[in-house]
Design a protein around this motif. Sequence first.
Motif: not given
Length: 358
Positions: A301-315
């Motif tokens: 997920l950190s390599l995604a183009p929009d990762s600088s805005s954070g991620t809503p993903v939780r595990i």
Amino acid sequence: MVLGVRWLAAARVSRRSGVMLGLGFGLLVWLGGMPRIQGADRLVWRAAENRVDAEIEGWPLTKLLEKLSAKTRWQVLLEPELKHTVSAKFSGLKVDEALRRLLGNLNFMLAPAANAPARLYIFRTSMAAATELVAAPAEHSADEGAPPALSNELIVTLKPGAKESIDELAQRLGARVIGRAAELRAYRLRFDDQAASQAARTALESDPNVSAVDANHQVPRPDRPEPLAVGPLLPPFTLRPKATADGSRVVVGLIDTAIQTQGTILNDFVLPGVSVAGEASVPANQPTHGTSMAETLLYRLSLAPDSSSGTPVRILPVDVYGAGQSTTTFEIARGIYAAIQGGASIINLSPGGEADSR
């Protein structure tokens, strides 16, 4: 959910490389049970020892990669037009050292992948440039098989409104109820021996209270991941959790071993865990397989183009192994159900096993 139990009972799992229903790759690769490469070309993968022998002179790069793809089940991705002549002679090297010798000055990364075997990326300067899939020759096919069924056990699913309870049914058949998934109306029954189990199955298939009878399959604990050296070109992990007040949070149910959060990148991304297999014994000095898979997801997920805005993903970690060396398809079904009940919309499943995934 009956179909979920039945599918899990019949599912085939990959040769200790895992099946992932989700997304991701990462810095840790599961190496414990890779198959051996055999043949006149003198490239030997000694899986039990995690060692490689090679005596190669003048191979084109594609020949090496096709053999690796055929025998290890890796997805091999190569930077287009990349050339390299492989000449190497060594014995007893670890996998990362062997790949460095075989690939020379090329950069590489070997990592787990989503719903697929591990991925080997070969590139000159950027991993993103490795886009050309090197497929195994068509004549290479794998033996099929299934996880071993427990010969003295059955999974019995009752119909809604069944007039006989599972305890009454078990007593009548001379079985013990050793697992309950009442929310699925599914129960794990153990008999004295295989003959008693087979006789009970015959009787249950015509029982008006029973909607399904399935075998229960044993699934080995996945091997602990071994850190694999990679090239120096991977970016640092900078992903941050994004607050989601509007209900847009995405929950990934991680059906695996117990995980560790202390000293890892997981703290801010992991929800309170669930165990369907009792308390686990978690090592302090080595990541569990579940920890490795969680880090894998986040790193991807950190390599995604929009990762600088954070991620809503939780595990949401769901432990289906506990302290045991194996689990069963019954516990895996319970784990998947628990993850869904906990809000998961994606299931990441990486069990161990000796047979192919199909």
